[in-house]
Design a protein around this motif. Structure first.
Motif, PDB file in Angstrom:
ATOM      1  N   GLU A   3       0.825  -1.211   0.000  1.00 32.00           N
ATOM      2  CA  GLU A   3       0.000   0.000   0.000  1.00 32.00           C
ATOM      3  C   GLU A   3       0.861   1.263   0.000  1.00 32.00           C
ATOM      4  O   GLU A   3       0.457   2.290  -0.534  1.00 32.00           O
ATOM      5  CB  GLU A   3      -0.974  -0.006   1.175  1.00 32.00           C
ATOM      6  N   LEU A   6       1.364   2.803  -3.389  1.00 23.73           N
ATOM      7  CA  LEU A   6       0.206   3.252  -4.169  1.00 23.73           C
ATOM      8  C   LEU A   6       0.307   4.670  -4.723  1.00 23.73           C
ATOM      9  O   LEU A   6      -0.114   4.886  -5.872  1.00 23.73           O
ATOM     10  CB  LEU A   6      -1.095   3.065  -3.383  1.00 23.73           C
ATOM     11  N   MET A  10      -0.268   4.762  -8.609  1.00 27.24           N
ATOM     12  CA  MET A  10      -1.444   5.424  -9.167  1.00 27.24           C
ATOM     13  C   MET A  10      -1.057   6.545 -10.127  1.00 27.24           C
ATOM     14  O   MET A  10      -1.761   6.773 -11.118  1.00 27.24           O
ATOM     15  CB  MET A  10      -2.351   5.944  -8.044  1.00 27.24           C
ATOM     16  N   SER A  23      -9.124   2.815 -10.322  1.00 25.44           N
ATOM     17  CA  SER A  23      -9.192   3.704  -9.167  1.00 25.44           C
ATOM     18  C   SER A  23      -8.258   3.174  -8.080  1.00 25.44           C
ATOM     19  O   SER A  23      -7.869   1.997  -8.090  1.00 25.44           O
ATOM     20  CB  SER A  23     -10.617   3.770  -8.624  1.00 25.44           C
ATOM     21  N   GLU A  24      -7.921   4.041  -7.144  1.00 30.14           N
ATOM     22  CA  GLU A  24      -7.089   3.594  -6.026  1.00 30.14           C
ATOM     23  C   GLU A  24      -7.814   2.518  -5.227  1.00 30.14           C
ATOM     24  O   GLU A  24      -7.186   1.562  -4.747  1.00 30.14           O
ATOM     25  CB  GLU A  24      -6.713   4.771  -5.130  1.00 30.14           C
ATOM     26  N   ARG A  28      -6.332  -1.076  -4.267  1.00 36.62           N
ATOM     27  CA  ARG A  28      -6.293  -1.542  -2.873  1.00 36.62           C
ATOM     28  C   ARG A  28      -6.971  -2.905  -2.737  1.00 36.62           C
ATOM     29  O   ARG A  28      -6.517  -3.773  -1.995  1.00 36.62           O
ATOM     30  CB  ARG A  28      -6.955  -0.537  -1.941  1.00 36.62           C
TER      31      ARG A  28
END
Length: 143
Positions: A3, A6, A10, A23-24, A28
């Motif tokens: 994480e 990210l 992203m 999308s994030e 996730r």
């Protein structure tokens, strides 16, 4: 991939796939399934993330979920190294086949996949958000 990766991932996702970036929250969700059914990795240069890739695997099948490399590092072998890792992980998990979808308007990526032994097996019409078709590809794995 964790994480903590990210923000960089992203940024690459949005730059590489401006019309249909994940999308994030989606990313996730993928990470939440590691290591059970997912395997995500990053590529780094000078301690900066420059690419990433993800695999979904269940039973004897696996799917390349995503591969992206910063434009400045494309054509340098990073994408091939990421794909090699996904193929190896699919083999470690006992997959006999690995599948993927690639945009029909991305001949460069198609060429990379063909170089790695993937074969076109079908077409998904209007698969991407902008209406572009996806070429479905498969590679059988040794073992």
């Amino acid at each position: 991939m964790t994480e903590a990766d990210l923000p960089a991932v992203m940024a690459i996702e949005r730059a590489t796939f401006p019309l249909d970036a994940w999308s994030e929250a989606m990313m996730r969700g993928e990470l939440a399934d590691q290591p059970r059914t997912r395997h995500y990795v990053v590529a780094e240069a000078d301690r900066q993330i420059i690419g990433y890739a993800g695999l979904a695997a269940a039973a004897d099948q696996a799917d390349v979920q995503t591969i992206a490399v910063l434009e400045a590092h494309q054509g340098t072998g990073i994408g091939g190294a990421l794909l090699t890792e996904l193929l190896a992980e699919a083999g470690r998990r006992g997959a006999r086949e690995i599948f993927l979808e690639v945009r029909s308007d991305n001949p460069r990526a198609q060429g990379v996949y063909e170089h790695f032994g993937f074969e076109e097996i079908g077409l998904r019409r209007r698969y991407y958000d902008d209406g572009t078709d996806a070429i479905m590809m498969r590679r059988k794995l040794d073992g």
